[in-house]
Write an enzyme that holds these catalytic residues in place. Sequence first.
Site, mmCIF file in Angstrom:
data_model
loop_
_atom_site.group_PDB
_atom_site.id
_atom_site.type_symbol
_atom_site.label_atom_id
_atom_site.label_comp_id
_atom_site.label_asym_id
_atom_site.label_seq_id
_atom_site.Cartn_x
_atom_site.Cartn_y
_atom_site.Cartn_z
ATOM 1 N N ASP A 103 1.087 -1.363 -0.153
ATOM 2 C CA ASP A 103 -0.079 -0.645 -0.120
ATOM 3 C C ASP A 103 0.787 1.379 -0.158
ATOM 4 O O ASP A 103 2.279 1.248 0.844
ATOM 5 C CB ASP A 103 -0.958 0.098 1.196
ATOM 6 C CG ASP A 103 -1.806 0.737 0.722
ATOM 7 O OD1 ASP A 103 -2.732 1.274 0.195
ATOM 8 O OD2 ASP A 103 -2.806 1.505 2.540
ATOM 9 N N MET A 104 0.890 2.315 -0.931
ATOM 10 C CA MET A 104 1.638 3.068 -1.191
ATOM 11 C C MET A 104 0.833 4.242 0.106
ATOM 12 O O MET A 104 -0.275 4.341 0.716
ATOM 13 C CB MET A 104 1.362 3.562 -2.647
ATOM 14 C CG MET A 104 1.198 2.940 -3.752
ATOM 15 S SD MET A 104 3.036 2.502 -3.497
ATOM 16 C CE MET A 104 4.201 3.853 -3.410
ATOM 17 N N TYR A 144 -1.094 10.247 -3.706
ATOM 18 C CA TYR A 144 -1.600 11.299 -3.762
ATOM 19 C C TYR A 144 -0.151 12.932 -3.213
ATOM 20 O O TYR A 144 -0.016 13.151 -4.091
ATOM 21 C CB TYR A 144 -2.956 11.635 -3.546
ATOM 22 C CG TYR A 144 -3.936 11.286 -4.511
ATOM 23 C CD1 TYR A 144 -4.591 11.083 -5.585
ATOM 24 C CD2 TYR A 144 -4.338 9.950 -4.060
ATOM 25 C CE1 TYR A 144 -5.413 10.550 -6.508
ATOM 26 C CE2 TYR A 144 -5.161 8.890 -4.609
ATOM 27 C CZ TYR A 144 -5.942 9.822 -5.990
ATOM 28 O OH TYR A 144 -6.495 8.428 -6.158
ATOM 29 N N ARG A 198 -1.507 15.273 9.111
ATOM 30 C CA ARG A 198 -2.073 13.473 10.210
ATOM 31 C C ARG A 198 -1.908 14.591 11.671
ATOM 32 O O ARG A 198 -2.892 14.441 12.604
ATOM 33 C CB ARG A 198 -1.986 12.738 10.014
ATOM 34 C CG ARG A 198 -3.623 12.252 8.517
ATOM 35 C CD ARG A 198 -3.093 11.059 7.936
ATOM 36 N NE ARG A 198 -2.840 10.594 6.759
ATOM 37 C CZ ARG A 198 -3.031 9.377 6.422
ATOM 38 N NH1 ARG A 198 -2.897 8.194 7.078
ATOM 39 N NH2 ARG A 198 -2.594 8.862 5.224
ATOM 40 N N ASP A 236 -3.441 2.595 -5.963
ATOM 41 C CA ASP A 236 -1.798 2.039 -5.560
ATOM 42 C C ASP A 236 -1.499 1.542 -4.077
ATOM 43 O O ASP A 236 -1.364 1.465 -3.684
ATOM 44 C CB ASP A 236 -1.983 3.816 -4.676
ATOM 45 C CG ASP A 236 -3.253 3.885 -3.153
ATOM 46 O OD1 ASP A 236 -3.811 2.948 -3.420
ATOM 47 O OD2 ASP A 236 -2.947 4.806 -2.296
ATOM 48 N N GLU A 237 -2.560 0.218 -4.874
ATOM 49 C CA GLU A 237 -2.365 -1.329 -4.045
ATOM 50 C C GLU A 237 -2.205 -1.909 -4.906
ATOM 51 O O GLU A 237 -2.944 -2.145 -5.707
ATOM 52 C CB GLU A 237 -3.466 -1.115 -3.069
ATOM 53 C CG GLU A 237 -4.370 -0.290 -1.831
ATOM 54 C CD GLU A 237 -5.064 -0.370 -1.808
ATOM 55 O OE1 GLU A 237 -5.681 -1.375 0.121
ATOM 56 O OE2 GLU A 237 -6.246 0.003 -2.200
#
Length: 735
Positions: free
Chosen positions: A18-19, A23, A97, A157-158
């Site tokens: 998983d990136m 984005y 985040r 992206d996975e």
Amino acid sequence: MPVGRPELSDSRVIAHVDMDCFYVQDSSSLKVRSDVRRQVSRFKGMKRNDPILANWSYCESVVEQRKQQSLRGQPTAVVQYNSWQGGGLIAVSYEARKFGVKRSMRGDEAKQVCPEIHLVQVPVARGKADLNTYRNAGSEVVSILSRRGRCERASIDEVYLDLTIAAEAMLADNPPECLETISEEVVKSHVFGLEEVGSDARENVRHWFTRSDASRRDKLLACGAFIVAELRLQVLEETEFTCSAGIAHNKMLAKLASGMNKPAQQTVVPFSSISKLLRTLPIKKMKQLGGKLGTSLQIDLGVNTVGDLLQFSEEKLQEYYGVNTGSWLWNTARGINGEEVKERLLPNSHGSGKTFPGPRALKTVASVEKWLNELCEELSERLQSDLEQNKRIAHTLTLHAHAYKSNDGDSFRKFPSKSCPLRYGTSKIKEDALSLFQAGLREYLGLFNVKISGNQNNGWGITGLSVSASKIVAIPSGTRSIMNYFHNQEESFPQVKLSSEQLIQDAPLLSPSEEDSLESGGHLTLQSIEPRIACREENEETKYSMPLDRQEEDKDMCKEKLPDKVTSICSSPDAEVYRGWEKDQTESSGDYLTVKIRDSLESEEGKRKSNKEKGMSTISRYFQSQLSGSLLKAEHASTSKLSESSSLSACQSELPQENSPTRGESSVDTHLYGQIKLKRPAWSYDIDEIDQDILNELPKQIQEEVQAWLRPQKRPNTVKRDLGITRYFLPAKDK
DNA sequence: ACGGATAATACG
DNA sequence: TCGTATTAT
């Protein structure tokens, strides 16, 4: 729900990669990188200590340098459509985040909680968000991650990887326990269930990876973790993206694991810790259970953790949720998941869409057409590059829309989706999409018992539009042995041309049903779409100059209504008709077009055999499209061969064998389906008797289809649903 | 009726 | 088959 084949003893090595906030990474560095990549690519394939590359570090410094005021390490978010409240966030960096910035916040909100946040905008093209740079970056990553085993692109992206083979090979040749050094990246892995509290967690991990008394399956996982660590490093090196990964015995657990330690870390789930992992895991965390099903589980069954599911028998779960979902749930509770990693590096469909919320809703057909054109242009462009890059053709065009209707009661209706055969060429796609829309609109409004009159709006508004292309199949290379088998001498086989000319020629013509309805002159189905407002003043070059976010003007392009006869004919997706139409836009008369369509139907007659093609599945279509009548004999031979090898000859022998034109295309599935449907014979086969080599020669898509026949994974869901589980089965609430 | 654009998949 | 619904990011 996905089912797959649960294998109780699953010794596969599956990874989910998983990136990390893809984005953001992409937006902050991709543009620069593309410059750099050109320089770097010169070095690819060289060894690091190659003299020319003595300055590998130079490369890196270039990268660093060009990355300029890199957003790395800074609170960053990617936002689309800046104008309204700062646009919507679609990705948030980890730094941001920390401030509480969340996806799907507004840009303005984000600024409030994190004033120094960098907002990067999604590119806009044709008045809509354009995700192509991200798609391309995703492809770049996929091309790296697919190096060591079967790779399934799960999203932009996975990926899922099946590393079983590679791990087994490593275990045989080069088992971790024999390694004297273990790469840093591997030692940084997390092993779920391993005590990481000790003074040196690293040492524990190192020990886990190298213990010689581990079970074979854990050793395999350890090997998998080595491989994944390597891949992740390659991704970083070659793309500057970081990613996280999970390594486990199946997809479900791998996916779970990849999210456990982020960013830029990997997690292994050894067999022995599965139950511990699942027992307390909130049910909603499981993939597929984040929505209504998960809610139903909680509310209706009182299941809050995966462990809670253990108390329900498989039968009970099936009773509640159907056989397939029931079994899936039962297995899931036990960490069992038989879904296979599919070999898929490319998407199975392309779509282009946009929403027109609230006050921006489209209220006229003209404005819908305008936006449809934009969407179709993007779609067409993507189809074209898919064709060029991947040699694939899409066969179905689908239109989706969201609509509201004011005043006429509050009965929310769904705007129906419509689809038709996809014809290549931007203008064709535009025309067909518009036709589909009009068919949908008519149906939508018809259900309100509303008279549709020309441009008149009866309070409807379109709040979302999307066009998509699906049923994408690869053009076979033409040199494979099965092809040669079909026609022993190669020259008799018309080599598949990849030029778009050729492809357009081959594009779907009228389907039998359309033909019927056309010829019988009446009944309008989806394909022979309702008469529509004629608007043919613009030609293909016409561009709408359309300022962003300002689409409400609705200048009526002068429309002229053609006679009904003509418009209805024109709207039929027949290539010939359209060709005539385009050549002769302004002067076309009803007569001309009528003649034209007759001609084209007649000329097609010899090639297409009325409606025997109905219900054909991929194989028939494939063979039919590849083989001309002169090759029928060879085709039959091969059919027999395949049938024999699969013990299906009994079935086949009951079928007419002559080469009558209508049966001419009969091929494998026609036999099977025809036979099964009509006579329902008891048929059986032995998987092992089937010559795998022959199957392997088929295009991938067809291989899958055949596999599905041979080893059906799902049972038809005949079980009545328990009405007690109301929430889950309730129709969707209109949003 | 601003949680956007885009996928995959299951079901009927 | 097509069209709808669900899920996810």
